[in-house]
Motif scaffolding. Sequence first.
Motif, mmCIF file in Angstrom:
data_model
loop_
_atom_site.group_PDB
_atom_site.id
_atom_site.type_symbol
_atom_site.label_atom_id
_atom_site.label_comp_id
_atom_site.label_asym_id
_atom_site.label_seq_id
_atom_site.Cartn_x
_atom_site.Cartn_y
_atom_site.Cartn_z
ATOM 1 N N PRO A 89 -11.855 1.039 -3.908
ATOM 2 C CA PRO A 89 -11.406 -0.355 -3.777
ATOM 3 C C PRO A 89 -9.897 -0.520 -3.619
ATOM 4 N N ALA A 90 -9.116 0.385 -4.197
ATOM 5 C CA ALA A 90 -7.663 0.217 -4.218
ATOM 6 C C ALA A 90 -6.951 0.885 -3.040
ATOM 7 N N GLN A 91 -7.681 1.424 -2.084
ATOM 8 C CA GLN A 91 -7.052 2.226 -1.036
ATOM 9 C C GLN A 91 -6.077 1.448 -0.157
ATOM 10 N N GLN A 92 -6.236 0.144 -0.050
ATOM 11 C CA GLN A 92 -5.329 -0.649 0.777
ATOM 12 C C GLN A 92 -4.379 -1.504 -0.058
ATOM 13 N N ASN A 93 -4.237 -1.186 -1.337
ATOM 14 C CA ASN A 93 -3.327 -1.953 -2.191
ATOM 15 C C ASN A 93 -1.876 -1.855 -1.721
ATOM 16 N N GLN A 94 -1.484 -0.670 -1.247
ATOM 17 C CA GLN A 94 -0.111 -0.508 -0.770
ATOM 18 C C GLN A 94 0.153 -1.421 0.420
ATOM 19 N N LEU A 95 -0.801 -1.492 1.346
ATOM 20 C CA LEU A 95 -0.658 -2.380 2.498
ATOM 21 C C LEU A 95 -0.567 -3.833 2.049
ATOM 22 N N LYS A 96 -1.479 -4.258 1.192
ATOM 23 C CA LYS A 96 -1.505 -5.653 0.728
ATOM 24 C C LYS A 96 -0.189 -6.020 0.039
ATOM 25 N N THR A 97 0.292 -5.145 -0.845
ATOM 26 C CA THR A 97 1.526 -5.425 -1.573
ATOM 27 C C THR A 97 2.714 -5.508 -0.629
ATOM 28 N N GLU A 135 2.410 -8.729 1.790
ATOM 29 C CA GLU A 135 2.644 -10.014 1.135
ATOM 30 C C GLU A 135 4.077 -10.148 0.641
ATOM 31 N N ALA A 136 4.715 -9.022 0.298
ATOM 32 C CA ALA A 136 6.124 -9.064 -0.102
ATOM 33 C C ALA A 136 7.009 -9.325 1.116
ATOM 34 N N ARG A 137 6.647 -8.736 2.242
ATOM 35 C CA ARG A 137 7.446 -8.893 3.466
ATOM 36 C C ARG A 137 7.308 -10.295 4.051
ATOM 37 N N PHE A 138 6.142 -10.916 3.854
ATOM 38 C CA PHE A 138 5.876 -12.217 4.461
ATOM 39 C C PHE A 138 5.451 -13.216 3.382
ATOM 40 N N PRO A 139 6.409 -13.812 2.693
ATOM 41 C CA PRO A 139 6.098 -14.764 1.606
ATOM 42 C C PRO A 139 5.186 -15.889 2.086
ATOM 43 N N GLY A 140 4.241 -16.237 1.222
ATOM 44 C CA GLY A 140 3.294 -17.290 1.560
ATOM 45 C C GLY A 140 2.038 -16.802 2.232
ATOM 46 N N MET A 141 2.019 -15.532 2.646
ATOM 47 C CA MET A 141 0.838 -14.954 3.290
ATOM 48 C C MET A 141 -0.082 -14.323 2.239
ATOM 49 N N THR A 142 -1.365 -14.423 2.483
ATOM 50 C CA THR A 142 -2.372 -13.771 1.647
ATOM 51 C C THR A 142 -3.214 -12.854 2.524
ATOM 52 N N LEU A 143 -3.194 -11.568 2.210
ATOM 53 C CA LEU A 143 -4.006 -10.596 2.938
ATOM 54 C C LEU A 143 -5.248 -10.299 2.104
ATOM 55 N N ASN A 144 -6.360 -10.872 2.526
ATOM 56 C CA ASN A 144 -7.637 -10.598 1.876
ATOM 57 C C ASN A 144 -8.242 -9.369 2.536
ATOM 58 N N VAL A 145 -8.120 -8.229 1.889
ATOM 59 C CA VAL A 145 -8.608 -6.989 2.482
ATOM 60 C C VAL A 145 -9.803 -6.485 1.684
ATOM 61 N N THR A 146 -10.897 -6.266 2.389
ATOM 62 C CA THR A 146 -12.124 -5.748 1.783
ATOM 63 C C THR A 146 -12.316 -4.313 2.240
ATOM 64 N N VAL A 147 -12.343 -3.390 1.286
ATOM 65 C CA VAL A 147 -12.518 -1.978 1.588
ATOM 66 C C VAL A 147 -13.984 -1.592 1.386
#
Length: 363
Positions: free
Chosen positions: A57-65, A68-80
Amino acid sequence: MRSFLLTACMAGSTIAYDSLFAWKSAPIAETRTLDELHAAALTEGGVINLWSGGDEPAQQNQLKTAFEARFPGMTLNVTVDVSKYHAGRIDRQLNEGKLQIDATVLQTVQDFPRWAQQGVLLNYKPVNFDLIDPSYRDSFAAWYGVYIINWSTLTNPSKLAAGTQLPVEWDDFLRPEFKDKLVVTYPNDDDAVLFAFDLIMQQYGIEWFESFLKQNPFWVRGTETPGTIVRQQNSTYAVAIPSSLNRPSAPLNATRPTTGQFAAWPQTGAIFKDAPHPESAKLLFNYYVSNEFQELRTSGGSWSVRTDIATPAGVQQLSNMSTVNTAAFGRFMADRARVERLKFYFESVIGPAQGLSPLVDGV
């Protein structure tokens, strides 16, 4: 009567659009900056729904973090989830006309040309598209590799006798000191692992595998599971096959063969033509092929899908290596008859994959 039955059958099912004779596939070429794309994405709600291939489940946590840090206000809903399961669910959504996701990045690279043929992918060139290795991208930008996955062997020397030489070449795993020390992902449960074993046996023959079995490997589901077990203090297993880590923390050590073939490929992605959040999807894919993201990947010891991004320090350039062919995986995956025959062979020898999905097993 025959005509009536044919009409009734067609009415009862959804027939995918075939773009073969449509021809007009010229892609949209992006000219906006990341900041301009960010602003556009925020106007449609600032949300993107991505389905990503994986088995933890956590494999894309680095991408999500990072995103979302690079683009404030964005939410990346990623399902692994495992790519082969994602692909089937995507087909169902497309068939029913109920697409819930914006984009996908999967290991099942053979699905993307099929979806492109059905006309369901967006022909879209992000900035830097032309810098992606040509063997990793569709000519009309329906799909392209966004990052390289390559596998190494992860060893925990603290679980081996002092002075044990770490395994590097595939024959090393047959040494007596590694008997009962190997934890390995089922090749009949993951096509990329199957590809890795096929590469080894093309080079060393079935005799290698027969000797490998005598080492009593512990077979598990999921490609992250071997590394997790090797890290556990209450486990005696010391060698994980495969591992996606190239620069692990001490005391772990990662190795790749210098004469044997090993698996690496471009994990491939696409935006769907009917994506609910198209501007957000475009922002994500421009980020994927940006210097920022590609250099984040290479900092971990992997290669970039772009030809202009420097090879990480201490790593050979792909063009100088005879032990890896990153384009070969796509050809392997496209030959589904051969893949299935190989899976059945391994299943007949080691049995069907046992255990819960690695996404829910807690390991």
